[in-house]
Each structure stands twice: as C-alpha cells, then as structure tokens.
Design a protein around this motif. Sequence first.
Motif, mmCIF file in Angstrom:
data_model
loop_
_atom_site.group_PDB
_atom_site.id
_atom_site.type_symbol
_atom_site.label_atom_id
_atom_site.label_comp_id
_atom_site.label_asym_id
_atom_site.label_seq_id
_atom_site.Cartn_x
_atom_site.Cartn_y
_atom_site.Cartn_z
ATOM 1 N N ARG A 19 45.108 44.994 38.656
ATOM 2 C CA ARG A 19 45.837 43.742 38.857
ATOM 3 C C ARG A 19 46.594 43.285 37.620
ATOM 4 O O ARG A 19 47.493 42.456 37.712
ATOM 5 C CB ARG A 19 44.880 42.636 39.304
ATOM 6 C CG ARG A 19 43.842 42.259 38.284
ATOM 7 C CD ARG A 19 42.930 41.137 38.775
ATOM 8 N NE ARG A 19 43.656 39.877 38.886
ATOM 9 C CZ ARG A 19 43.082 38.730 39.236
ATOM 10 N NH1 ARG A 19 41.777 38.707 39.548
ATOM 11 N NH2 ARG A 19 43.781 37.614 39.306
ATOM 12 N N GLU A 20 46.260 43.828 36.445
ATOM 13 C CA GLU A 20 46.940 43.443 35.210
ATOM 14 C C GLU A 20 48.091 44.370 34.862
ATOM 15 O O GLU A 20 48.724 44.188 33.824
ATOM 16 C CB GLU A 20 45.930 43.428 34.054
ATOM 17 C CG GLU A 20 44.761 42.470 34.244
ATOM 18 C CD GLU A 20 45.223 41.023 34.419
ATOM 19 O OE1 GLU A 20 46.255 40.663 33.813
ATOM 20 O OE2 GLU A 20 44.565 40.280 35.163
ATOM 21 N N ARG A 21 48.355 45.350 35.680
ATOM 22 C CA ARG A 21 49.439 46.285 35.373
ATOM 23 C C ARG A 21 50.799 45.675 35.706
ATOM 24 O O ARG A 21 50.911 44.796 36.565
ATOM 25 C CB ARG A 21 49.222 47.590 36.138
ATOM 26 C CG ARG A 21 47.954 48.324 35.702
ATOM 27 C CD ARG A 21 47.718 49.585 36.495
ATOM 28 N NE ARG A 21 46.438 50.192 36.135
ATOM 29 C CZ ARG A 21 45.925 51.273 36.715
ATOM 30 N NH1 ARG A 21 46.593 51.870 37.707
ATOM 31 N NH2 ARG A 21 44.764 51.756 36.333
ATOM 32 N N PRO A 22 51.861 46.172 35.044
ATOM 33 C CA PRO A 22 53.192 45.560 35.207
ATOM 34 C C PRO A 22 53.716 45.580 36.637
ATOM 35 O O PRO A 22 54.367 44.626 37.071
ATOM 36 C CB PRO A 22 54.079 46.397 34.274
ATOM 37 C CG PRO A 22 53.145 46.940 33.247
ATOM 38 C CD PRO A 22 51.860 47.178 33.959
ATOM 39 N N PHE A 23 53.440 46.647 37.389
ATOM 40 C CA PHE A 23 54.001 46.713 38.741
ATOM 41 C C PHE A 23 53.399 45.646 39.651
ATOM 42 O O PHE A 23 54.028 45.218 40.620
ATOM 43 C CB PHE A 23 53.806 48.107 39.351
ATOM 44 C CG PHE A 23 52.375 48.488 39.608
ATOM 45 C CD1 PHE A 23 51.740 48.120 40.781
ATOM 46 C CD2 PHE A 23 51.669 49.236 38.680
ATOM 47 C CE1 PHE A 23 50.436 48.474 41.034
ATOM 48 C CE2 PHE A 23 50.354 49.594 38.913
ATOM 49 C CZ PHE A 23 49.733 49.209 40.092
ATOM 50 N N MET A 24 52.178 45.198 39.345
ATOM 51 C CA MET A 24 51.583 44.118 40.124
ATOM 52 C C MET A 24 52.312 42.800 39.866
ATOM 53 O O MET A 24 52.546 42.009 40.787
ATOM 54 C CB MET A 24 50.095 43.983 39.784
ATOM 55 C CG MET A 24 49.232 45.144 40.250
ATOM 56 S SD MET A 24 49.006 45.161 42.041
ATOM 57 C CE MET A 24 47.931 43.757 42.264
ATOM 58 N N GLU A 25 52.682 42.577 38.610
ATOM 59 C CA GLU A 25 53.424 41.361 38.282
ATOM 60 C C GLU A 25 54.801 41.365 38.935
ATOM 61 O O GLU A 25 55.265 40.327 39.437
ATOM 62 C CB GLU A 25 53.560 41.244 36.758
ATOM 63 C CG GLU A 25 54.200 39.960 36.285
ATOM 64 C CD GLU A 25 53.369 38.747 36.642
ATOM 65 O OE1 GLU A 25 53.967 37.670 36.849
ATOM 66 O OE2 GLU A 25 52.127 38.884 36.735
ATOM 67 N N ARG A 26 55.437 42.520 38.961
ATOM 68 C CA ARG A 26 56.747 42.610 39.619
ATOM 69 C C ARG A 26 56.619 42.325 41.110
ATOM 70 O O ARG A 26 57.465 41.654 41.703
ATOM 71 C CB ARG A 26 57.351 43.998 39.392
ATOM 72 C CG ARG A 26 57.819 44.249 37.971
ATOM 73 C CD ARG A 26 58.748 45.447 37.921
ATOM 74 N NE ARG A 26 58.068 46.672 38.335
ATOM 75 C CZ ARG A 26 57.448 47.501 37.514
ATOM 76 N NH1 ARG A 26 57.414 47.222 36.202
ATOM 77 N NH2 ARG A 26 56.860 48.587 37.951
ATOM 78 N N ALA A 27 55.547 42.855 41.737
ATOM 79 C CA ALA A 27 55.353 42.610 43.165
ATOM 80 C C ALA A 27 55.122 41.126 43.446
ATOM 81 O O ALA A 27 55.614 40.587 44.440
ATOM 82 C CB ALA A 27 54.175 43.433 43.679
ATOM 83 N N ARG A 28 54.382 40.447 42.563
ATOM 84 C CA ARG A 28 54.163 39.012 42.749
ATOM 85 C C ARG A 28 55.464 38.230 42.622
ATOM 86 O O ARG A 28 55.721 37.290 43.388
ATOM 87 C CB ARG A 28 53.145 38.501 41.726
ATOM 88 C CG ARG A 28 51.727 39.032 41.902
ATOM 89 C CD ARG A 28 50.767 38.284 41.003
ATOM 90 N NE ARG A 28 49.442 38.904 40.991
ATOM 91 C CZ ARG A 28 49.031 39.754 40.065
ATOM 92 N NH1 ARG A 28 49.839 40.094 39.064
ATOM 93 N NH2 ARG A 28 47.820 40.285 40.128
ATOM 94 N N VAL A 29 56.284 38.611 41.645
ATOM 95 C CA VAL A 29 57.560 37.925 41.453
ATOM 96 C C VAL A 29 58.460 38.096 42.667
ATOM 97 O O VAL A 29 59.197 37.181 43.058
ATOM 98 C CB VAL A 29 58.251 38.439 40.170
ATOM 99 C CG1 VAL A 29 59.670 37.875 40.059
ATOM 100 C CG2 VAL A 29 57.435 38.070 38.947
#
Length: 306
Positions: A190-200
């Motif tokens: 959950r802390e990986r960059p692709f997870m943050e992109r998916a949330r955005v």
Amino acid sequence: MTTAPALPRRSSATALRWKLRREAWGRTWAKFRANRAGMVGLAVLLVFAVVAVFAPLLADSHALRVSSASGPILAPPSREYPLGTDDNGRSVLTLLIFGARVPLLVGLMATVISMVIGTIVGMASGMSDGWAGTILFRFTEWFIVIPFLPLALVLATLLGGSLLSIIVVIGITGWPATALVIRAQTFSVRERPFMERARVLGAGPWHLMSKHVFPNVLPLVFANTTLTVAGSVLAETTLSFLGFGDPTAVSWGTMLNAAFGTGAVSLGAWWALLPPGICVIAVVLAFTMAGQALEDIVNPRLEEGR
C-alpha cells in the motif's frame, strides 16, 4: 467518429499481460527446479498423489471391510502381506494405500478455507485504517493465541466426526497465521508509488485490493499454502488418532488410533505403527520442503539468511 481501433488495442494489452505472466511463471519454475530440496519434496508429493488417485487400481477396496478380512490377526510381514495385517486381519499395505486419500483431501480442502479466510482478513486489515483495521488485527491476534488442539477438539465434538466437519474445523482454526503474513505484505504494497497513483486517479478500496494488492500478495499466498497444507495434514492425523476423525473413513490417523487401541506397541507389532507414521512424516516433510523452496523464490532474503 469511430472507436473501432479500441478493440485490437485492448486485445493486444491482454495478450501482453498473459505473455508477461507466462514468463514470470517460467522464471519461477526454473528457480524452483534449481532447488534440490524443493524438487525432492515435489517428487514425494507426486508419488503420494498418484497412490491416492489410483488407489482402487493398486489395491482391492473390498479388503478394507472387516467382514471381508481373511488374514491372521496382527501377522508380521510376509509374501502374502508385505506389511503385515492389522487387528482385524486386513492388509496394512491396502489400508496404507487407501489411507493416503483422507489426509491429502482434508489437507488440501482445509487449506483452501484457511487461505481464503486468511487472505481476505489480512488484506482488509492491512488496507483499513482506524478502528476497522484495529478490530480485525486484534481479532486475528485473539484467535492465534488460542491453543489449536483444544479449540479443534471442541469444534470437532460440536460439529461431529464427519469428513466435512474435520475439513471445516481445520480450515477455520488455521487461518490466523496466514492473515498476519498477508497483512504485513499488504502494508508494504500500500505504500508503493503505483498505489498512490491509483488513489489519485479515483480508485476505490475494492479496486485497490482486487487489482493492485491481491496480485502482489498472491505469490506469498501460494508459498504459504504449501506450508499450511503440511499443518492441515498433521492436524487431521492428530484428530483421527485421538478418535475425533471420521470412523467410516480409512486414514493414517485412524490406523494409528486402532494400533494403539489394540496394544500393538506392547505386542511388538511395529508393522501396524511404523508405516502410517512414516507416511505422515514423509508427506509433512515434503510439503515443508516445497514450501520453503517457494518462500526462497518469493523472498530471496530468506535464502540469504539460511
């Protein structure tokens, strides 16, 4: 304005995805083949699986009936009975062949239940913030500190001694360890960059769990499955040995139970005890060896620390 090119583009992306998956499985298999212990474990499991599947072709199922037994009681190994006979005059070899079915079936089915529950609870706990994640984590901790055997015996008594009941009992008591492992891996994902992109981009919790978290924890689920099967086989043998198994089904645990109940130890009838015991040890050890090989592939740092 036409949207015709979208279909080939989507098909191309799907084909590329499957190609990458096949290549990944190919690399995993190549690494697994390089692990001698893992290959030995897999070979042993294949032998037992073949014996269990083709048991009716390897031995006569009618010889399992006590009314059909014609051999001497607790006779030592001979040409007619290579592994001797039990207290009912039945061939121990025949019992051993058909007895492979129950431990493997119960082990696999109970492991499926444990993996499903453990994976769902682990991912939900790892992805949930606040009170929801805390409750799931505390529930897992509470469940894991309860001694397995007393809980399994109570559930087996309440649900009965059928084969389905044993599968359910082992399945619902073996998930907490898997949940903790998956929870830790979910925190990492959950802390990986692709997870943050998916949330955005507006991805919801279900999309994140099913499309991003689950594919990343799946290799760990597979590796943990083989180790869980070993524990499930041992649990089935323990329950059957203690008399909580299915009395109508022949398994290695019921063979051990019958041998101890008739005093095979004091009579020196080792052939009634050693064969099922050795089979249990061999299957559990084989699953453990295969599971450790998969763990080394999923997490190479484990291999470096050994």
